[in-house]
Design a protein around this motif. Structure first.
Motif, mmCIF file in Angstrom:
data_model
loop_
_atom_site.group_PDB
_atom_site.id
_atom_site.type_symbol
_atom_site.label_atom_id
_atom_site.label_comp_id
_atom_site.label_asym_id
_atom_site.label_seq_id
_atom_site.Cartn_x
_atom_site.Cartn_y
_atom_site.Cartn_z
ATOM 1 N N GLY A 1 5.598 4.940 9.945
ATOM 2 C CA GLY A 1 4.739 4.467 11.018
ATOM 3 C C GLY A 1 4.716 5.371 12.235
ATOM 4 O O GLY A 1 4.120 5.016 13.254
ATOM 5 N N ALA A 2 5.340 6.534 12.152
ATOM 6 C CA ALA A 2 5.441 7.425 13.304
ATOM 7 C C ALA A 2 4.572 8.659 13.127
ATOM 8 O O ALA A 2 4.138 8.971 12.015
ATOM 9 C CB ALA A 2 6.904 7.854 13.496
ATOM 10 N N ASP A 3 4.332 9.355 14.234
ATOM 11 C CA ASP A 3 3.688 10.665 14.116
ATOM 12 C C ASP A 3 4.754 11.698 13.735
ATOM 13 O O ASP A 3 5.934 11.366 13.603
ATOM 14 C CB ASP A 3 2.979 11.053 15.411
ATOM 15 C CG ASP A 3 3.913 11.112 16.624
ATOM 16 O OD1 ASP A 3 5.152 11.132 16.432
ATOM 17 O OD2 ASP A 3 3.410 11.124 17.759
ATOM 18 N N ALA B 1 12.168 13.643 15.201
ATOM 19 C CA ALA B 1 13.232 13.189 16.100
ATOM 20 C C ALA B 1 14.207 12.280 15.375
ATOM 21 O O ALA B 1 15.432 12.390 15.549
ATOM 22 C CB ALA B 1 12.623 12.476 17.302
ATOM 23 N N CYS B 2 13.681 11.397 14.543
ATOM 24 C CA CYS B 2 14.543 10.479 13.786
ATOM 25 C C CYS B 2 15.398 11.258 12.793
ATOM 26 O O CYS B 2 16.601 11.007 12.657
ATOM 27 C CB CYS B 2 13.703 9.434 13.067
ATOM 28 S SG CYS B 2 14.665 8.228 12.128
ATOM 29 N N GLU B 3 14.776 12.207 12.107
ATOM 30 C CA GLU B 3 15.533 13.032 11.162
ATOM 31 C C GLU B 3 16.652 13.798 11.869
ATOM 32 O O GLU B 3 17.794 13.854 11.393
ATOM 33 C CB GLU B 3 14.601 14.023 10.475
ATOM 34 C CG GLU B 3 13.630 13.406 9.503
ATOM 35 C CD GLU B 3 12.659 14.416 8.929
ATOM 36 O OE1 GLU B 3 11.878 14.045 8.048
ATOM 37 O OE2 GLU B 3 12.685 15.601 9.355
ATOM 38 N N PRO C 1 0.809 -1.222 0.000
ATOM 39 C CA PRO C 1 0.000 0.000 0.000
ATOM 40 C C PRO C 1 0.840 1.269 0.000
ATOM 41 O O PRO C 1 0.406 2.306 -0.527
ATOM 42 C CB PRO C 1 -0.815 -0.113 1.296
ATOM 43 C CG PRO C 1 -0.853 -1.555 1.607
ATOM 44 C CD PRO C 1 0.484 -2.088 1.151
ATOM 45 N N ARG C 2 2.048 1.217 0.560
ATOM 46 C CA ARG C 2 2.905 2.391 0.570
ATOM 47 C C ARG C 2 3.527 2.650 -0.799
ATOM 48 O O ARG C 2 3.955 3.767 -1.088
ATOM 49 C CB ARG C 2 3.981 2.238 1.648
ATOM 50 C CG ARG C 2 3.432 2.493 3.038
ATOM 51 C CD ARG C 2 4.364 2.039 4.148
ATOM 52 N NE ARG C 2 3.882 2.493 5.451
ATOM 53 C CZ ARG C 2 2.885 1.932 6.122
ATOM 54 N NH1 ARG C 2 2.258 0.876 5.605
ATOM 55 N NH2 ARG C 2 2.500 2.415 7.293
ATOM 56 N N LEU C 3 3.559 1.618 -1.634
ATOM 57 C CA LEU C 3 4.057 1.795 -2.997
ATOM 58 C C LEU C 3 2.964 2.260 -3.955
ATOM 59 O O LEU C 3 3.178 3.155 -4.772
ATOM 60 C CB LEU C 3 4.646 0.477 -3.516
ATOM 61 C CG LEU C 3 5.978 0.015 -2.938
ATOM 62 C CD1 LEU C 3 6.323 -1.373 -3.465
ATOM 63 C CD2 LEU C 3 7.081 1.003 -3.281
ATOM 64 N N LYS D 1 17.065 5.708 4.604
ATOM 65 C CA LYS D 1 16.209 4.529 4.760
ATOM 66 C C LYS D 1 15.587 4.496 6.154
ATOM 67 O O LYS D 1 14.391 4.232 6.320
ATOM 68 C CB LYS D 1 17.002 3.248 4.510
ATOM 69 C CG LYS D 1 17.388 3.010 3.066
ATOM 70 C CD LYS D 1 18.076 1.661 2.879
ATOM 71 C CE LYS D 1 17.194 0.492 3.257
ATOM 72 N NZ LYS D 1 17.752 -0.808 2.840
ATOM 73 N N GLU D 2 16.437 4.747 7.158
ATOM 74 C CA GLU D 2 15.952 4.727 8.542
ATOM 75 C C GLU D 2 14.868 5.778 8.766
ATOM 76 O O GLU D 2 13.845 5.510 9.415
ATOM 77 C CB GLU D 2 17.120 4.956 9.496
ATOM 78 C CG GLU D 2 16.749 4.912 10.969
ATOM 79 C CD GLU D 2 17.943 5.161 11.872
ATOM 80 O OE1 GLU D 2 17.732 5.683 12.983
ATOM 81 O OE2 GLU D 2 19.090 4.860 11.467
ATOM 82 N N ALA D 3 15.068 6.972 8.218
ATOM 83 C CA ALA D 3 14.101 8.050 8.393
ATOM 84 C C ALA D 3 12.765 7.717 7.730
ATOM 85 O O ALA D 3 11.693 7.939 8.312
ATOM 86 C CB ALA D 3 14.658 9.359 7.834
ATOM 87 N N LEU D 4 12.813 7.185 6.516
ATOM 88 C CA LEU D 4 11.568 6.857 5.819
ATOM 89 C C LEU D 4 10.850 5.687 6.477
ATOM 90 O O LEU D 4 9.617 5.661 6.557
ATOM 91 C CB LEU D 4 11.852 6.558 4.349
ATOM 92 C CG LEU D 4 12.254 7.763 3.497
ATOM 93 C CD1 LEU D 4 12.537 7.343 2.066
ATOM 94 C CD2 LEU D 4 11.166 8.823 3.521
#
Length: 265
Positions: free
Chosen positions: A224-226, A232-234, A155-157, A216-219
């Protein structure tokens, strides 16, 4: 002729590790032996600093037809109390290894990609498809649901509605349609699939691979994050990357009007 005694072939060239599913006589369907070999190879590639990009492909006329049905039928007929434990033991860890790989992973999709085989392609970062490629999610035709992360990746694709259509109606999606839907990155002649994927992987292998890993980690996190979790990840990623040799090299090269040379550090 392919060495069919070896279920997975591993080749290193230009900083790219190519993993080839090698059961062409069975359309590279997934046995326990092949799944274990693939998971081990992905784990090794992730940990090897000399590997800066990965290509996943299949030998012969198919990318991967999904689960080997002979093994599955044997498990059912033997009254195995957990005939689907391969999902937790093999399929899920393989998908985690693909999506969590701290370097780019490109699927070179030749011919049919079905079931878990298609799901593995969806879990890769980019997909190069041959003109004869078809993607098929036929779980519903045998009374099963999606596995190997397809309910999350597909679904994300291509969007929820298209993914539901593929899942419920088990309609094969040919390469041209897959390109228009955004399921694949590029469609090329069948004979050029692996070479095109390798060239793309080699180009990325010469790039700032630590940065690619953080993208990759950020995407993956952002999917799945708000908003606050994504920010925060970025921020954490930028802090790490700002101290890398590659970032300093890129800035220096820009100022000096030259092409940067990246080392992945």
């Amino acid at each position: 002729m392919a060495d069919t005694e070896t279920p997975l072939l591993v080749d290193d060239r230009d900083g790219v590790r190519t993993l080839t599913l090698n059961r062409p006589e069975a359309f590279n369907s997934l046995t326990v032996r092949l799944k274990e070999a693939l998971l081990a190879a992905l784990t090794d590639a992730a940990a090897d600093d000399g590997v800066r990009a990965v290509v996943l492909t299949g030998a012969g006329k198919a990318f991967c037809a999904g689960q080997d049905l002979k093994e599955h039928v044997a498990a059912l007929r033997s009254d195995d109390p957990e005939p689907f434990r391969t999902v937790a033991e093999h399929y899920n860890p393989i998908v985690r290894a693909l999506t969590g790989m701290p370097k780019p992973v490109i699927a070179a999709v030749n011919g049919m990609a079905a079931g878990a085989g298609a799901s593995f392609a969806y879990a890769c970062d980019l997909r190069v498809a041959g003109e004869s490629t078809k993607f098929l999610m036929a779980f519903a035709t045998i009374g099963l649901t999606a596995d190997s992360g397809a309910s999350w990746t597909l679904p994300r694709l291509i969007g929820y509605g298209r993914a539901m259509e593929m899942m419920l109606l088990a309609k094969p999606v040919p390469a041209a349609q897959a390109l228009s839907l955004g399921m694949v990155t590029e469609v090329v002649p069948d004979a050029d699939v692996v070479s095109t994927a390798h060239a793309l992987a080699a180009r990325m292998a010469a790039g700032p691979t630590t940065g690619y890993g953080k993208i990759k980690e950020a995407l993956l996190t952002g999917a799945g994050a708000d908003l606050e979790g994504a920010l925060a990840c970025e921020g954490a990623g930028q802090t790490i990357l700002g101290a890398t040799v590659d970032h300093r090299e890129a800035v220096d090269a820009f100022v000096e009007k030259r092409t940067p040379t990246f080392t992945g550090h």
